[in-house]
Design an enzyme around this catalytic site. Structure first.
Site, PDB file in Angstrom:
ATOM      1  N   ASP A  44     -10.976   8.647 -10.083  1.00  0.00           N
ATOM      2  CA  ASP A  44     -10.137   7.772  -9.282  1.00  0.00           C
ATOM      3  C   ASP A  44     -11.028   6.691  -8.688  1.00  0.00           C
ATOM      4  O   ASP A  44     -11.939   6.993  -7.910  1.00  0.00           O
ATOM      5  CB  ASP A  44      -9.473   8.588  -8.169  1.00  0.00           C
ATOM      6  N   VAL A  45     -10.780   5.437  -9.026  1.00  0.00           N
ATOM      7  CA  VAL A  45     -11.621   4.347  -8.544  1.00  0.00           C
ATOM      8  C   VAL A  45     -11.541   4.163  -7.033  1.00  0.00           C
ATOM      9  O   VAL A  45     -12.381   3.494  -6.453  1.00  0.00           O
ATOM     10  CB  VAL A  45     -11.304   3.009  -9.246  1.00  0.00           C
ATOM     11  N   ASN A  71     -11.961  -3.645 -13.409  1.00  0.00           N
ATOM     12  CA  ASN A  71     -10.750  -4.062 -14.100  1.00  0.00           C
ATOM     13  C   ASN A  71      -9.583  -3.105 -13.870  1.00  0.00           C
ATOM     14  O   ASN A  71      -8.546  -3.238 -14.495  1.00  0.00           O
ATOM     15  CB  ASN A  71     -11.030  -4.198 -15.602  1.00  0.00           C
ATOM     16  N   TYR A 136       1.071  -6.039  -5.249  1.00  0.00           N
ATOM     17  CA  TYR A 136       0.143  -6.481  -6.291  1.00  0.00           C
ATOM     18  C   TYR A 136      -0.483  -7.819  -5.906  1.00  0.00           C
ATOM     19  O   TYR A 136      -1.707  -7.992  -5.979  1.00  0.00           O
ATOM     20  CB  TYR A 136       0.866  -6.584  -7.632  1.00  0.00           C
TER      21      TYR A 136
END
Length: 162
Positions: A44-45, A71, A136
């Site tokens: 999990d980033v 990314n 977003y």
């Protein structure tokens, strides 16, 4: 596309690659095109320990990290009032916090070596947001602003941030 950009950044020498995709079985090393090694890691980033471990594993296998490409990205589309706060938070965790943590994982090594390259992938939605994608757009706006600030910090230290 990305292969050309990688070649432009690193030169013609092929570099090993590591990817930390969410939801994929990881921990295996594979041979890629042109005998390049690829290390797939599950994680999990948004978890700092995951990213520190990814950098450690890459450096153990191939030496110092020279390039980081952030990314990872998720979205939670819909009317602002209809998007659950948990979904909004997750978009910010992955798209912004994950990007910051990725930079934190490589920054000390880049500073110590006096060189490094970071590519933080954002989106036009961060500059010209449309409707139904507030989380977003906010996450990509934050990513763009952070990247500009980090670029200024890396200037003169041999660290490039795009």
């Amino acid at each position: 596309g990305l292969e050309r950009a990688r070649t432009d950044l690193l030169g013609s020498e092929a570099a090993p690659e590591a990817a930390a995709p969410r939801g994929r079985d990881g921990g295996r090393e594979e041979e890629g095109p042109g005998e390049e090694r690829v290390l797939c890691l599950a994680g999990d980033v948004a978890d700092p320990a995951t990213l520190r471990e990814a950098v450690r594993l890459c450096e153990e296998a191939w030496g110092p990290v020279a390039l980081l490409v952030n990314n990872a990205g998720v979205g939670a589309d819909g009317e602002f009032e209809d998007v659950p706060v948990e979904a909004f938070d997750r978009v910010m965790e992955v798209n912004f916090r994950g990007l910051v943590l990725g930079c934190r994982a490589v920054w000390p090594g880049f500073r110590a070596r006096g060189r490094g390259k970071i590519v933080n992938v954002s989106s036009l939605a961060g500059l010209i947001p449309g409707g139904l994608m507030t989380s977003y757009a906010a996450s990509k706006w934050a990513a763009s602003g952070f990247s500009l600030g980090l670029r200024a910090e890396g200037a003169g230290r041999g660290i490039e941030v795009n």
